[in-house]
Design an enzyme around this catalytic site. Structure first.
Site, PDB file in Angstrom:
ATOM      1  CG  ASP A   1       4.996   1.601  -6.706  1.00 27.82           C
ATOM      2  OD1 ASP A   1       3.993   2.248  -6.358  1.00 27.82           O
ATOM      3  OD2 ASP A   1       5.989   1.433  -5.972  1.00 27.82           O
TER       4      ASP A   1
ATOM      5  CE1 TYR B   1       3.565  -5.686  -3.435  1.00 31.44           C
ATOM      6  CE2 TYR B   1       2.999  -5.378  -1.125  1.00 31.44           C
ATOM      7  CZ  TYR B   1       2.817  -5.059  -2.460  1.00 31.44           C
ATOM      8  OH  TYR B   1       1.881  -4.121  -2.814  1.00 31.44           O
TER       9      TYR B   1
END
Length: 296
Positions: A52, A121
């Site tokens: 994002d 992540y």
């Protein structure tokens, strides 16, 4: 490849916006001397994880189809194979917030997105127990609070396994928010010197490692839905600050309904750290299996 996502509107190419995909594809067309609208050589990247706006990547993976002639044009006067020539030219052409680590010929059946087994992540936080280092403000979130790490780990443990993360994510068109989380935990990075004791050489002050004292959330899953990691981090931090309870987090996991209390936290603390793939002879089978719509 890696990139500092701070100045990008995410990975995916968008008209009139600076994106990672847009920058790399622009450079690809220039070094391969292919028109951007050429239907015979579109040079479009497929990525392992579409990050994002503001999210970083340390080891992102992508693939593209490129013809022998176009790859040959990248070689020019360099006496190196085509993939190495393409890597060198991209490294010189791309802006400094994108780094190309390597370019190789993909094995048969490889798909950067669908062949992946898992993504990792890490979200980095500097709380009141951490030394806030202004040099790292671009990839660490500063939280002015004392965070209860044990409570945050209780919440994180509830995400393990196959769940519908509809309270913490939004699906892609035609997709779901069902994901299989393999690892999820909060840990504080131990304060340690940059150089080991054997190399100390008697200095009175030991330079700390850059991440000493940071609070890090590590999560590994087969894939992630839109805003999933940042929303889970936001929920955990609310629990860690005492604003929400672990029971509240458990209720959001049990009832996958998106509402205002589970929105995504700021993006700068999040980095895609790793993408794992199966052995070469299993790449095509993995890609075929993962294209199936997930169910519980």
């Amino acid at each position: 490849m890696g990139y500092d996502g701070g100045a990008f509107f995410g990975w995916a190419r968008q008209p009139d916006m600076r994106t990672v995909q847009g920058e790399i594809e622009r450079a690809l067309h220039m070094v391969a001397r292919v028109g951007d609208a050429d239907p015979d050589e579109p040079l479009r990247l497929t990525v392992a994880g579409r990050t994002d706006t503001g999210v970083h990547a340390l080891h992102q993976v992508c693939h593209l189809d490129i013809g022998e002639e176009a790859l040959g044009r990248c070689v020019g006067h360099m006496n190196v194979p085509g993939p190495e020539a393409l890597k060198r030219r991209l490294q010189r052409m791309l802006p400094r917030d994108i780094a190309i680590h390597d370019v190789t010929i993909a094995p048969d059946g490889f798909d950067a997105r669908f062949s992946a087994l898992e993504r990792t992540y890490v979200y980095r936080v500097a709380d009141r127990a951490s030394l806030v280092d202004p040099r790292m403000r671009g990839f660490v979130l500063h939280v002015d609070a004392d965070l209860d790490v044990d409570a945050m780990n209780e919440a994180a443990a509830l995400t393990l396994g196959l769940h519908d993360f509809g309270s913490f994510a939004t699906p892609n068109p035609g997709g779901t928010t069902i994901r299989d989380v393999k690892t999820a935990y909060w840990r504080r990075v131990l304060a340690s010197p940059l150089i080991g004791d054997a190399m100390a050489m008697g200095e009175s002050y030991r330079t700390p490692a850059a991440e000493s004292g940071l609070l890090c959330f590590t999560i590994v899953a087969d894939a992630f839905a839109h805003n999933m990691v940042r929303s889970l981090v936001g929920g955990c931090i609310q629990v860690g600050m005492g604003k929400r309870t672990v029971d509240w987090f458990a209720g959001k996991m049990a009832t996958p309904l998106r509402e205002g209390s589970t929105g995504p936290i700021a993006p700068q603390g999040l980095t895609l750290e790793h993408v794992a793939y199966p052995p070469d002879d299993m790449l095509a089978a993995r890609a075929q299996a993962i294209r199936a719509k997930r169910t519980l």
